[in-house]
Design a protein around this motif. Structure first.
Motif, mmCIF file in Angstrom:
data_model
loop_
_atom_site.group_PDB
_atom_site.id
_atom_site.type_symbol
_atom_site.label_atom_id
_atom_site.label_comp_id
_atom_site.label_asym_id
_atom_site.label_seq_id
_atom_site.Cartn_x
_atom_site.Cartn_y
_atom_site.Cartn_z
ATOM 1 N N ARG A 159 45.490 35.562 45.667
ATOM 2 C CA ARG A 159 44.397 33.880 45.397
ATOM 3 C C ARG A 159 43.448 34.034 44.628
ATOM 4 O O ARG A 159 43.576 33.279 43.672
ATOM 5 N N PRO A 205 43.788 31.042 40.095
ATOM 6 C CA PRO A 205 43.065 30.465 38.628
ATOM 7 C C PRO A 205 43.284 30.710 37.578
ATOM 8 O O PRO A 205 43.506 30.117 36.358
ATOM 9 N N TYR A 206 43.670 31.992 37.922
ATOM 10 C CA TYR A 206 44.303 32.290 35.612
ATOM 11 C C TYR A 206 45.421 31.524 35.854
ATOM 12 O O TYR A 206 45.555 31.965 34.412
ATOM 13 N N ALA A 222 34.824 42.494 40.678
ATOM 14 C CA ALA A 222 35.127 41.806 41.843
ATOM 15 C C ALA A 222 36.254 41.469 41.219
ATOM 16 O O ALA A 222 36.726 40.922 42.497
ATOM 17 N N LEU A 223 35.957 40.724 41.002
ATOM 18 C CA LEU A 223 37.853 39.805 40.742
ATOM 19 C C LEU A 223 38.918 40.483 40.875
ATOM 20 O O LEU A 223 39.962 40.523 41.880
ATOM 21 N N LYS A 238 37.579 45.462 56.610
ATOM 22 C CA LYS A 238 35.959 46.032 55.315
ATOM 23 C C LYS A 238 35.047 45.137 55.242
ATOM 24 O O LYS A 238 34.209 45.535 55.827
ATOM 25 N N PRO A 250 31.737 41.421 37.563
ATOM 26 C CA PRO A 250 32.139 40.189 37.743
ATOM 27 C C PRO A 250 34.589 40.683 37.372
ATOM 28 O O PRO A 250 34.142 40.381 38.048
ATOM 29 N N ASP A 303 30.822 48.045 49.623
ATOM 30 C CA ASP A 303 29.149 47.732 49.240
ATOM 31 C C ASP A 303 29.350 45.783 48.386
ATOM 32 O O ASP A 303 28.575 45.883 49.032
ATOM 33 N N ASP A 304 28.854 46.877 46.989
ATOM 34 C CA ASP A 304 28.411 46.055 46.552
ATOM 35 C C ASP A 304 29.190 44.836 45.725
ATOM 36 O O ASP A 304 28.669 43.615 45.929
ATOM 37 N N PHE A 305 30.445 44.262 45.822
ATOM 38 C CA PHE A 305 31.375 43.609 45.780
ATOM 39 C C PHE A 305 30.628 42.231 46.904
ATOM 40 O O PHE A 305 30.559 40.966 46.918
ATOM 41 N N VAL A 306 30.344 42.635 48.338
ATOM 42 C CA VAL A 306 30.307 42.130 49.942
ATOM 43 C C VAL A 306 28.381 41.480 49.319
ATOM 44 O O VAL A 306 28.395 40.079 49.067
ATOM 45 N N ALA A 307 27.639 41.790 48.771
ATOM 46 C CA ALA A 307 26.727 41.491 48.127
ATOM 47 C C ALA A 307 26.622 41.334 46.935
ATOM 48 O O ALA A 307 25.198 40.381 46.706
ATOM 49 N N GLY A 308 27.671 40.856 46.478
ATOM 50 C CA GLY A 308 27.462 40.503 44.633
ATOM 51 C C GLY A 308 26.804 40.640 43.752
ATOM 52 O O GLY A 308 26.222 40.634 42.922
ATOM 53 N N ASN A 309 26.866 42.484 44.186
ATOM 54 C CA ASN A 309 26.118 43.140 43.261
ATOM 55 C C ASN A 309 27.282 43.461 42.503
ATOM 56 O O ASN A 309 26.699 44.806 41.756
ATOM 57 N N SER A 319 39.198 41.268 45.377
ATOM 58 C CA SER A 319 39.114 40.239 45.833
ATOM 59 C C SER A 319 39.805 40.311 45.662
ATOM 60 O O SER A 319 41.122 40.070 47.110
#
Ligand SMILES: [Zn+2]
Lengths: 202, 222
Positions: free
Chosen positions: B101, B105-106, B24-25, B40, B21, B12-18, B28
């Motif tokens: 995916r 980038p890394y 989140a990575l 989900k 990082p 939920d925090d991830f989807v909210a952008g909260n 993702s």
């Protein structure tokens, strides 16, 4: 915020967030197909104030909020062809664009290096590939190298380091056992670590 | 089979952008490998967007007309995606590992592999401000020296399986460990195990010769 809602209860949730979802979908298609400013005006007047509310709540700053509205709506105008009604409603799509822009704005504001960007985390619009620069590699140390460096220390320093870092003794214990002043243990430790650091830097 | 998922709260925090990082990575990347969590996230996105976009402002608000006029002057932007152009895999000893995916980038920021001890390989990844990350490959029988963490260690299994004395981890499993945990990761899988691991503070080695690394673990596991 809808925190902690058990997902099971939402499994059959059908996204029908706003009454005008269908209408907005049509407008987005018109923008994509014919650059219709009239259609954009409809989408804009519906979403811009809502985006501002969302942004104010999230960031508490009028200037940032307006920046978020502007960037989000510019994406809607420029990339409406990426909207796919099969995947979700217009408001979900626009929300995810705003969420991504907010994430990047906040990181930029905190002066973080461009090491992660929202589009990589949530590929909503997936396009730009900011070309990452090759970065010089840091020196790598292996356990073998550490061993070799260790044996290059003077014997007395080796004994102290071994007791402290391998046997886990306190400096006082080492002092008592070796029958030397605590200050000597401390200075030997310091010199040894300094020497190791120099070797690592070489 | 994937057994270790982010919690619903974390998603939920991830989807909210909260969320942080680094987490989140990793979420993702996990969602790229886990259709369950991907679904989900989509549900949560629907729910959150209703909340976020249904709020009709009470105040009169600013005049948006200048903004709108500016925007419609902008040209349409070209379409999809250059994601596929990013290098999708990393190589060790002639073996290719396809990455989720979110980690692609890394690839360009990943340094050379170096052999650590015995059957353990490490390639450092430059994450800038985010923390210290490594691809770590354990050959069959490979072990990471027993350690604990001063900060948080987030690990995603990219290929193969490993165990750490607490549990067995399969491809796609995501774990978050902190200073309360002491563990000794090792792989008995025939194909070994590749993980991607981010630490926000240096590891603290708890046993053997590896203890000698502690003063330098910030140099070592980076
Ligand atoms: Zn999952």
């Amino acid at each position: 915020m809808l925190v902690g809602i058990p997902l099971e209860s939402t499994t059959n949730y059908t996204a029908k967030p706003i009454d005008c979802a269908d209408e907005m979908s049509v407008h987005l298609t018109d923008i994509a197909n014919s650059r219709s400013q009239k259609a954009f005006a409809e989408v804009f007047s519906y979403f811009a104030p809502r985006l501002r509310s969302y942004a104010l709540k999230q960031m508490g700053n009028e200037a940032l909020a307006m920046e978020l509205v502007q960037d989000t709506m510019a994406n809607v105008w420029q990339k409406s062809h990426l909207f796919d009604a099969e995947k979700g409603s217009p408001s979900t799509w626009i929300f995810t664009i705003a969420r991504n822009i907010r994430f990047d704005l906040l990181r930029k504001q905190r002066n973080r290096k461009e090491d992660i960007c929202a589009d990589d985390l949530w590929p909503v619009l997936c396009e730009q590939t900011a070309d990452v620069n090759e970065v010089a590699l840091d020196h790598q140390v292996t356990l073998d190298e550490i061993n070799i460096m260790f044996t290059r220390l003077p014997d007395k320093q080796q004994q102290v380091i071994e007791a402290i870092y391998l046997e886990g003794k306190s400096q006082q214990e080492v002092a008592d056992e070796m029958n030397i002043p605590l200050g000597t243990v401390k200075s030997r430790t310091r010199l040894a670590l300094q020497r190791l650091k120099e070797m690592l830097d070489e | 089979m994937i057994n270790f998922h982010p919690s619903t709260q974390q998603l939920d925090d991830f989807v909210a952008g909260n969320c942080e990082p680094t987490l989140a990575l990793m979420i993702s990347a996990h969602a790229d490998m886990c259709s369950h969590c991907m679904a989900k996230c989509q549900q949560l996105q629907n729910i959150q967007s209703v909340g976020a976009m249904s709020d009709v402002p009470t105040d009169h608000g600013p005049d948006f007309s200048a903004m709108m006029a500016r925007i419609v002057q902008m040209p349409s932007a070209p379409g999809l995606t250059t994601l596929s152009a990013k290098q999708a895999s990393i190589e060790l000893d002639g073996k290719q590992f396809v990455l989720p995916r979110a980690l692609r980038p890394y690839v360009k920021k990943t340094g050379d592999w170096s052999r650590l001890v015995g059957k353990l390989w490490q390639a450092p990844v430059d994450m800038g401000d985010l923390g210290r990350a490594n691809f770590i490959y354990m050959e069959k029988g490979g072990k990471v020296p027993e350690h604990t963490h001063m900060g948080t260690e987030i690990t995603l299994v990219i290929d193969g399986q490993y165990s750490d004395g607490m549990a067995h981890y399969d491809c796609g499993d995501l774990t978050v460990l902190d200073g309360q945990h002491k563990h000794l990761p090792h792989s008995e899988a025939d194909e070994g195990c590749l993980v991607f691991s981010i630490v926000d503070k240096p590891l603290f080695f708890t046993a053997g010769i590896a203890r000698l690394l502690n003063p330098f673990s910030n140099l070592f596991f980076k």
